[in-house]
Scaffold this motif. Structure first.
Motif, PDB file in Angstrom:
ATOM      1  N   VAL A   1       0.858  -1.188   0.000  1.00  0.00           N
ATOM      2  CA  VAL A   1       0.000   0.000   0.000  1.00  0.00           C
ATOM      3  C   VAL A   1       0.896   1.241   0.000  1.00  0.00           C
ATOM      4  CG1 VAL A   1      -1.772   1.318   1.233  1.00  0.00           C
ATOM      5  CG2 VAL A   1      -1.858  -1.177   1.255  1.00  0.00           C
ATOM      6  N   ALA A   2       0.536   2.228  -0.833  1.00  0.00           N
ATOM      7  CA  ALA A   2       1.275   3.499  -0.874  1.00  0.00           C
ATOM      8  C   ALA A   2       0.482   4.552  -0.115  1.00  0.00           C
ATOM      9  CB  ALA A   2       1.459   3.941  -2.323  1.00  0.00           C
ATOM     10  N   VAL A   3       1.204   5.352   0.670  1.00  0.00           N
ATOM     11  CA  VAL A   3       0.571   6.458   1.399  1.00  0.00           C
ATOM     12  C   VAL A   3       1.245   7.738   0.922  1.00  0.00           C
ATOM     13  CG1 VAL A   3       0.363   7.519   3.674  1.00  0.00           C
ATOM     14  CG2 VAL A   3      -0.071   5.077   3.411  1.00  0.00           C
ATOM     15  N   VAL A   4       0.452   8.695   0.450  1.00  0.00           N
ATOM     16  CA  VAL A   4       1.017   9.954  -0.051  1.00  0.00           C
ATOM     17  C   VAL A   4       0.889  11.009   1.043  1.00  0.00           C
ATOM     18  CG1 VAL A   4       0.903  11.706  -1.862  1.00  0.00           C
ATOM     19  CG2 VAL A   4       0.251   9.337  -2.366  1.00  0.00           C
ATOM     20  N   GLY A   5       2.030  11.464   1.559  1.00  0.00           N
ATOM     21  CA  GLY A   5       2.027  12.492   2.604  1.00  0.00           C
ATOM     22  C   GLY A   5       2.256  11.871   3.975  1.00  0.00           C
ATOM     23  N   SER A   6       3.121  12.519   4.767  1.00  0.00           N
ATOM     24  CA  SER A   6       3.454  11.971   6.093  1.00  0.00           C
ATOM     25  C   SER A   6       2.976  12.893   7.202  1.00  0.00           C
ATOM     26  CB  SER A   6       4.958  11.760   6.193  1.00  0.00           C
ATOM     27  OG  SER A   6       5.604  13.027   6.155  1.00  0.00           O
ATOM     28  N   GLY A   7       1.823  13.554   6.986  1.00  0.00           N
ATOM     29  CA  GLY A   7       1.197  14.307   8.075  1.00  0.00           C
ATOM     30  C   GLY A   7       0.429  13.336   8.964  1.00  0.00           C
ATOM     31  N   PRO A   8      -0.353  13.867   9.905  1.00  0.00           N
ATOM     32  CA  PRO A   8      -1.075  12.974  10.810  1.00  0.00           C
ATOM     33  C   PRO A   8      -2.001  11.985  10.111  1.00  0.00           C
ATOM     34  CG  PRO A   8      -1.494  15.310  11.326  1.00  0.00           C
ATOM     35  CD  PRO A   8      -0.490  15.284  10.239  1.00  0.00           C
TER      36      PRO A   8
ATOM     37  N   PHE B   1       8.524  16.611   1.284  1.00  0.00           N
ATOM     38  CA  PHE B   1       9.597  17.290   2.020  1.00  0.00           C
ATOM     39  C   PHE B   1      10.727  16.315   2.383  1.00  0.00           C
ATOM     40  CE2 PHE B   1       6.794  20.938   3.623  1.00  0.00           C
ATOM     41  CZ  PHE B   1       7.512  21.899   2.930  1.00  0.00           C
ATOM     42  N   HIS B   2      11.813  16.874   2.939  1.00  0.00           N
ATOM     43  CA  HIS B   2      12.922  16.013   3.339  1.00  0.00           C
ATOM     44  C   HIS B   2      12.705  15.402   4.720  1.00  0.00           C
ATOM     45  CE1 HIS B   2      13.750  20.056   4.798  1.00  0.00           C
ATOM     46  NE2 HIS B   2      14.452  19.508   5.754  1.00  0.00           N
TER      47      HIS B   2
ATOM     48  N   GLY C   1       7.633  -0.991  10.823  1.00  0.00           N
ATOM     49  CA  GLY C   1       8.053  -1.589   9.558  1.00  0.00           C
ATOM     50  C   GLY C   1       7.633  -0.786   8.340  1.00  0.00           C
ATOM     51  N   VAL C   2       7.204   0.457   8.536  1.00  0.00           N
ATOM     52  CA  VAL C   2       6.806   1.296   7.406  1.00  0.00           C
ATOM     53  C   VAL C   2       8.063   1.824   6.702  1.00  0.00           C
ATOM     54  CG1 VAL C   2       5.665   3.483   6.812  1.00  0.00           C
ATOM     55  CG2 VAL C   2       4.673   1.999   8.565  1.00  0.00           C
ATOM     56  N   THR C   3       8.052   1.844   5.361  1.00  0.00           N
ATOM     57  CA  THR C   3       9.171   2.430   4.608  1.00  0.00           C
ATOM     58  C   THR C   3       8.830   3.882   4.309  1.00  0.00           C
ATOM     59  OG1 THR C   3       9.547   0.308   3.563  1.00  0.00           O
ATOM     60  CG2 THR C   3      10.543   2.211   2.476  1.00  0.00           C
ATOM     61  N   LEU C   4       9.794   4.773   4.506  1.00  0.00           N
ATOM     62  CA  LEU C   4       9.560   6.200   4.253  1.00  0.00           C
ATOM     63  C   LEU C   4      10.437   6.645   3.091  1.00  0.00           C
ATOM     64  CD1 LEU C   4       8.457   9.018   5.167  1.00  0.00           C
ATOM     65  CD2 LEU C   4      10.482   9.167   6.627  1.00  0.00           C
ATOM     66  N   THR C   5       9.820   7.231   2.062  1.00  0.00           N
ATOM     67  CA  THR C   5      10.574   7.781   0.937  1.00  0.00           C
ATOM     68  C   THR C   5      10.345   9.287   0.938  1.00  0.00           C
ATOM     69  OG1 THR C   5      10.138   5.778  -0.310  1.00  0.00           O
ATOM     70  CG2 THR C   5      10.900   7.661  -1.587  1.00  0.00           C
ATOM     71  N   THR C   6      11.364  10.048   1.308  1.00  0.00           N
ATOM     72  CA  THR C   6      11.223  11.508   1.356  1.00  0.00           C
ATOM     73  C   THR C   6      11.656  12.124   0.017  1.00  0.00           C
ATOM     74  OG1 THR C   6      13.386  11.598   2.366  1.00  0.00           O
ATOM     75  CG2 THR C   6      11.507  11.758   3.859  1.00  0.00           C
ATOM     76  N   ASN C   7      11.485  13.441  -0.099  1.00  0.00           N
ATOM     77  CA  ASN C   7      11.831  14.178  -1.327  1.00  0.00           C
ATOM     78  C   ASN C   7      11.162  13.571  -2.556  1.00  0.00           C
ATOM     79  OD1 ASN C   7      13.645  16.028  -0.030  1.00  0.00           O
ATOM     80  ND2 ASN C   7      15.074  14.328   0.152  1.00  0.00           N
ATOM     81  N   CYS C   8       9.973  13.053  -2.403  1.00  0.00           N
ATOM     82  CA  CYS C   8       9.260  12.432  -3.521  1.00  0.00           C
ATOM     83  C   CYS C   8       7.883  13.090  -3.649  1.00  0.00           C
ATOM     84  CB  CYS C   8       9.100  10.937  -3.271  1.00  0.00           C
ATOM     85  SG  CYS C   8       8.161  10.165  -4.577  1.00  0.00           S
ATOM     86  N   VAL C   9       7.719  13.880  -4.713  1.00  0.00           N
ATOM     87  CA  VAL C   9       6.459  14.611  -4.901  1.00  0.00           C
ATOM     88  C   VAL C   9       5.558  13.787  -5.808  1.00  0.00           C
ATOM     89  CG1 VAL C   9       5.425  16.787  -5.661  1.00  0.00           C
ATOM     90  CG2 VAL C   9       7.749  16.779  -4.718  1.00  0.00           C
TER      91      VAL C   9
END
Ligand SMILES: Cc1cc2nc3c(=O)[nH]c(=O)nc-3n(C[C@H](O)[C@H](O)[C@H](O)COP(=O)(O)OP(=O)(O)OC[C@H]3O[C@@H](n4cnc5c(N)ncnc54)[C@H](O)[C@@H]3O)c2cc1C
Length: 466
Positions: A144-151, A173-174, A205-213
């Motif tokens: 599953v992809a989640v767009v945005g790491s706000g609440p 964002f970074h 176990g969540v993967t975080l990819t930053t700087n990705c718009v």
């Protein structure tokens, strides 16, 4: 052990004169004795109206009872069952319109300080190295992809990871956190606290990819092509609104978003960082909401700033900001020009701001929002000498995702159309929640939406619908 006091145990705070010039946290937090005494004010009502006032349904009497018994570890464990970010919510939730508004104690006095107690339990757990026990299901191999790491995004990701999903969060964002890191100031929500809570979530176990718009680096359809079975959009409402008055493109005019991002995320107040922010002496902040209060209080704390004036077109009774934020701003020395509306930003021949032309306003009959409509007083124009203007008059969702996903339904304000109860959108496999659906709202509503969407994704995967 019932405490009959009609008033809340006061929150220790930094002295206004000192705190107006530093970025350290204003509210210092309860001591153990404060927490026990406040928790003992809870009536332990059987029907628990406070729980119905919480969008993530924290078992409030349960955790408050444990605090009254002197067991903060168990209190924290209870909160964490339904709230992934308790140290954040204990600090920034508008409890007065949610759980505390429903508190029966408030009917004959002042409601229990639920937010203060939540913060105490969460801070206790952080200080004492206690993490809530994580019971994750076995991996199910579904991506599953989640767009945005706000609440909204973080909550959705945490819930799905707990159910065994392989979750990747894509963040523009970074650093992760959304408004929690770039918007809400350090002195209300220390970034180290946000980072600790996010670490706890990512440890599932969540993967975080930053700087990705998403919408630029890759589209929603490309995510599906890469094998993601569902996408949750939690991209917030970060596109600022301007007044469209002359002079808004002068040097020294900021949107509140840009100003707060420079100060909070990129620490422009810290001399060891090289983030530029204008060296202003007199600052005007336009708007009457919480974002305006945060921008004004941040501006006052910057080196060299002498005066900060909030300019708002209605009166104090109509201001959307929390009463506590207005009170704190006044205590710190922010000036308020109410019933005042800017008509032009004035500048010099080098393109720098020199003032704000305004007119005085008066209130007439209520408009569609129920608030009395402001109208200009004739011949009331005046000039406010300032060298920086911060516009804090609202924001909307960024258009990138809707522009690159033509079959995603959006409304006339550019918000993604999703069922607010379950997060489902009109596009198969796409779910959405938080500010990108509702427009600018609150942290806890965004978290509730992230949680609801995670449940829907799980249901749809189990039913073979996606
Ligand atoms: C200054 C300020 C103060 C506030 N104070 C409070 C408060 O005290 N209490 C309260 O309850 N609420 C407050 N709010 C509101 C609250 O912060 C928001 O309602 C909440 O953060 C919304 O959460 P969200 O997850 O929907 O979006 P956000 O928190 O906005 O997070 C969205 C994330 O998505 C990322 N993103 C956007 N587009 C893309 C893309 N295309 N690709 C990848 N990533 C993307 C953004 O960078 C961001 O990190 C405040 C808001 C502001 C601006």
């Amino acid at each position: 052990m019932f405490n009959k006091s009609l008033v809340k145990t006061p929150m220790p705070e930094q002295n206004p004169a000192a705190r107006a010039r530093n970025f350290s946290e204003v509210a210092l937090g309860y001591t153990e004795a404060d927490a026990q005494s406040e928790a003992a004010r809870c009536l332990r009502c059987k029907h628990k109206p406070c729980v119905a006032g919480c969008p993530v349904e924290v078992d409030i009497p349960g955790f408050v009872g444990k605090l009254a018994e002197g067991d903060p570890a168990e209190a924290y464990e209870i909160i964490r069952r339904t709230n992934a970010l308790p140290a954040v919510c204990g600090r920034v939730c508008p409890q007065e319109t949610q759980c505390e508004q429903k508190c029966v104690r408030g009917k004959n006095g002042v409601s229990v300080g639920i937010g203060r107690l939540e913060r105490y339990a969460a801070d206790w757990a952080m200080k004492n190295g206690e993490g809530a026990s994580v019971q994750a299901a076995a991996p199910n191999g579904v991506k599953v992809a989640v767009v945005g790491s706000g609440p909204a995004g973080l909550t959705c990701a945490g819930e799905l990871a707990g159910l065994g999903y392989e979750v990747t969060v894509f963040e523009a964002f970074h650093r992760p956190g959304g408004v929690l890191v770039y918007g809400i100031p350090e002195f209300r929500l220390p970034k180290a606290i946000v980072a600790r809570e996010i670490e706890g979530l990512l440890a599932r176990g969540v993967t975080l990819t930053t700087n990705c718009v998403v919408g630029r680096s890759l589209t929603l359809d490309e995510l599906f092509a890469e094998g993601f079975r569902a996408v949750f959009i939690g991209s917030g409402a970060g596109l600022p609104t301007f007044m469209n008055i002359p002079g808004e493109s002068l040097n020294g005019v900021y949107s509140a978003n840009e100003f707060l991002t420079r100060v909070n995320l990129m620490r422009a107040f810290d001399e060891t960082w090289d983030t530029p922010v204008q060296n202003a002496k007199r600052v005007a902040v336009v708007g009457g909401g919480n974002v305006a209060m945060d921008a004004a209080r941040c501006a006052l704390r910057l080196p060299g700033v002498e005066t900060v004036t909030v300019v708002y077109r209605r009166g104090e009774a109509e201001m959307p900001a929390r009463a506590e934020e207005i009170h704190h701003a006044r205590e710190e020395g922010i000036d308020f020009k109410l019933l005042t509306n800017p008509t032009e930003v004035l500048g010099d021949d080098k393109g720098w701001v020199t003032g704000l032309a305004c007119v005085e306003m008066e209130l007439s009959e209520p408009d569609e929002s129920g608030r009395r409509r402001p109208k200009p007083k004739p011949d009331s124009r005046f000039e406010l000498p300032v060298d920086s203007v911060i516009m804090a008059i609202g924001s909307s969702p960024n258009p990138l995702i809707r522009q690159t996903t033509p079959d995603l339904p959006v409304n006339k304000w550019g918000c993604v159309v999703a069922d607010e109860a379950d997060g489902r959108t009109g596009k198969k496999g796409v779910y959405a929640g938080g500010d990108t659906v509702t427009g600018a709202a609150t942290v806890i509503l965004a978290m509730g939406a992230g949680r609801a969407a995670a449940r829907s994704i799980h249901e749809d995967v189990l039913a073979g619908a996606i």
